[in-house]
Design a protein around this motif. Structure first.
Motif, PDB file in Angstrom:
ATOM      1  N   THR A   1      81.851  62.469  28.862  1.00  0.00           N
ATOM      2  CA  THR A   1      80.534  62.508  28.209  1.00  0.00           C
ATOM      3  C   THR A   1      80.054  61.139  27.756  1.00  0.00           C
ATOM      4  O   THR A   1      78.863  60.973  27.486  1.00  0.00           O
ATOM      5  N   VAL A   2      80.965  60.157  27.688  1.00  0.00           N
ATOM      6  CA  VAL A   2      80.596  58.848  27.142  1.00  0.00           C
ATOM      7  C   VAL A   2      79.497  58.159  27.948  1.00  0.00           C
ATOM      8  O   VAL A   2      78.498  57.707  27.376  1.00  0.00           O
ATOM      9  N   PRO A   3      79.596  58.043  29.286  1.00  0.00           N
ATOM     10  CA  PRO A   3      78.523  57.367  30.033  1.00  0.00           C
ATOM     11  C   PRO A   3      77.167  58.045  29.878  1.00  0.00           C
ATOM     12  O   PRO A   3      76.138  57.362  29.786  1.00  0.00           O
ATOM     13  N   VAL A   4      77.152  59.364  29.845  1.00  0.00           N
ATOM     14  CA  VAL A   4      75.883  60.080  29.705  1.00  0.00           C
ATOM     15  C   VAL A   4      75.264  59.803  28.337  1.00  0.00           C
ATOM     16  O   VAL A   4      74.056  59.550  28.222  1.00  0.00           O
ATOM     17  N   VAL A   5      76.084  59.816  27.282  1.00  0.00           N
ATOM     18  CA  VAL A   5      75.586  59.546  25.933  1.00  0.00           C
ATOM     19  C   VAL A   5      75.055  58.118  25.845  1.00  0.00           C
ATOM     20  O   VAL A   5      73.975  57.869  25.289  1.00  0.00           O
ATOM     21  N   ILE A   6      75.804  57.167  26.388  1.00  0.00           N
ATOM     22  CA  ILE A   6      75.364  55.775  26.362  1.00  0.00           C
ATOM     23  C   ILE A   6      74.055  55.605  27.123  1.00  0.00           C
ATOM     24  O   ILE A   6      73.139  54.887  26.685  1.00  0.00           O
ATOM     25  N   LEU A   7      73.939  56.272  28.256  1.00  0.00           N
ATOM     26  CA  LEU A   7      72.721  56.183  29.062  1.00  0.00           C
ATOM     27  C   LEU A   7      71.517  56.724  28.303  1.00  0.00           C
ATOM     28  O   LEU A   7      70.452  56.102  28.277  1.00  0.00           O
ATOM     29  N   PHE A   8      71.677  57.874  27.654  1.00  0.00           N
ATOM     30  CA  PHE A   8      70.573  58.458  26.907  1.00  0.00           C
ATOM     31  C   PHE A   8      70.171  57.577  25.730  1.00  0.00           C
ATOM     32  O   PHE A   8      68.981  57.402  25.452  1.00  0.00           O
ATOM     33  N   ILE A   9      71.146  57.011  25.027  1.00  0.00           N
ATOM     34  CA  ILE A   9      70.836  56.147  23.891  1.00  0.00           C
ATOM     35  C   ILE A   9      70.124  54.884  24.353  1.00  0.00           C
ATOM     36  O   ILE A   9      69.183  54.399  23.700  1.00  0.00           O
ATOM     37  N   SER A  10      70.529  54.340  25.487  1.00  0.00           N
ATOM     38  CA  SER A  10      69.969  53.083  25.974  1.00  0.00           C
ATOM     39  C   SER A  10      68.504  53.219  26.377  1.00  0.00           C
ATOM     40  O   SER A  10      67.703  52.305  26.143  1.00  0.00           O
ATOM     41  N   VAL A  11      68.152  54.322  27.000  1.00  0.00           N
ATOM     42  CA  VAL A  11      66.783  54.479  27.520  1.00  0.00           C
ATOM     43  C   VAL A  11      66.081  55.672  26.877  1.00  0.00           C
ATOM     44  O   VAL A  11      65.210  56.284  27.491  1.00  0.00           O
ATOM     45  N   GLN A  12      66.459  55.984  25.641  1.00  0.00           N
ATOM     46  CA  GLN A  12      65.895  57.153  24.982  1.00  0.00           C
ATOM     47  C   GLN A  12      64.380  57.055  24.851  1.00  0.00           C
ATOM     48  O   GLN A  12      63.657  58.021  25.071  1.00  0.00           O
ATOM     49  N   ARG A  13      63.892  55.866  24.501  1.00  0.00           N
ATOM     50  CA  ARG A  13      62.453  55.699  24.301  1.00  0.00           C
ATOM     51  C   ARG A  13      61.689  55.974  25.583  1.00  0.00           C
ATOM     52  O   ARG A  13      60.686  56.690  25.593  1.00  0.00           O
ATOM     53  N   TYR A  14      62.170  55.427  26.696  1.00  0.00           N
ATOM     54  CA  TYR A  14      61.496  55.646  27.982  1.00  0.00           C
ATOM     55  C   TYR A  14      61.653  57.083  28.447  1.00  0.00           C
ATOM     56  O   TYR A  14      60.739  57.666  29.032  1.00  0.00           O
ATOM     57  N   PHE A  15      62.822  57.675  28.168  1.00  0.00           N
ATOM     58  CA  PHE A  15      63.077  59.043  28.617  1.00  0.00           C
ATOM     59  C   PHE A  15      62.127  60.026  27.940  1.00  0.00           C
ATOM     60  O   PHE A  15      61.500  60.858  28.599  1.00  0.00           O
ATOM     61  N   LEU A  16      62.004  59.930  26.622  1.00  0.00           N
ATOM     62  CA  LEU A  16      61.131  60.852  25.896  1.00  0.00           C
ATOM     63  C   LEU A  16      59.675  60.658  26.310  1.00  0.00           C
ATOM     64  O   LEU A  16      58.939  61.628  26.500  1.00  0.00           O
TER      65      LEU A  16
END
Length: 277
Positions: free
Chosen positions: A252-267
């Motif tokens: 789960t670590v890479p997925v969590v890091i990915l979401f945190i890194s690009v959270q602003r763009y993702f939302l």
């Protein structure tokens, strides 16, 4: 009216917290179980916070198994699939939203049909094609299979963002002498960048979590992904829950890091796609 408004706010936040708790509780339990000593994994009644913690499960997974190889295989496959699907998807979405050409509707219907039906229906033809090309038991074969499954999703999701961008932007660039590819890269792509990030995250997670194709195409241990590697800790005589929880937490670590890194763009991308698409 104020009391009614406050009640609505409390109800909305309460429902959101319940939903977050429902989703996060299994993940929290997995993380805690991964550092729980063997003697306390199956206590009755179960305890959320054990009295003794240990890192033995992580040491066992990382040093006494092929988990590092599984992890790197999954990372390489997911990144390659994401990059390929985003590049091919944005080109296909741009072509279908800006131009008319023979077979356009057939292509869109085919992409939609291959995405709507379960991936298992595509398994046999994809596997036969990979066998004919000699790509079974290779990371390239797994990447190709993941692209086949994820590409239709990339096309339709990126198409929804491009449809919201006025065609006049393209026409202005064409009048200034820009080519179609230059217009896509310099004018259109920066505008739909949040949508590209959102699509990339979804594809990465789909590839990272995929099990069916990876479990059959990767015949040898050196080509297995982390999801397939977790299944190796389940045998006919034993289920090594400690190692499974540890490897699941690592996965789960890479997925969590990915979401945190690009959270602003993702939302931003998800909200724009939901409203404009």
């Amino acid at each position: 009216m104020k009391s009614r408004s406050r009640f609505d706010v409390v109800a909305h936040y309460g429902a959101a917290l319940l939903l977050v708790g429902f989703v996060a509780f299994p993940l929290a339990w997995m993380a805690i179980a991964s550092v729980t000593a063997a003697g306390q994994l199956f206590t009755s009644p179960p305890r959320l916070f054990p009295s003794e913690f240990t890192l033995d499960w992580y040491r066992s997974v990382w040093s006494a198994s092929e988990a590092p190889r599984f992890f790197m295989n999954s990372l390489v496959i997911a990144l390659a699939t994401t990059v390929a699907c985003v590049i091919i998807g944005i080109l296909s979405a741009y072509a279908t939203t800006r131009f008319e050409f023979p077979g356009k509707q057939l292509f869109l219907v085919g992409a939609l049909a291959s995405y709507v039906f379960p991936a298992i229906l595509l398994f046999l033809p994809v596997y036969l094609i990979l066998t004919g090309l000699g790509l079974t038991n290779t990371l390239v074969g797994i990447v190709v299979a993941h692209i086949v499954v994820s590409f239709p999703f990339a096309v339709w999701m990126l198409r929804s963002y491009l449809l919201a961008i006025p065609r006049e932007l393209d026409e202005a660039a064409w009048v200034d002498g820009a080519s179609y590819l230059r217009t896509l890269i310099s004018v259109v792509l920066p505008v739909c960048l949040p949508g590209v990030f959102s699509t990339a995250i979804f594809i990465f997670v789909l590839s990272w979590n995929e099990f069916l194709f990876a479990s059959v195409i990767a015949e040898s241990s050196r080509n297995k992904t982390i999801t397939v590697g977790i299944a190796e800790f389940i045998t006919a005589f034993d289920v090594r829950w400690g190692e499974i929880m540890a490897l699941g937490t690592i996965a789960t670590v890479p997925v969590v890091i990915l979401f945190i890194s690009v959270q602003r763009y993702f939302l931003k991308g998800v909200l724009e796609g939901a409203v404009k698409g």
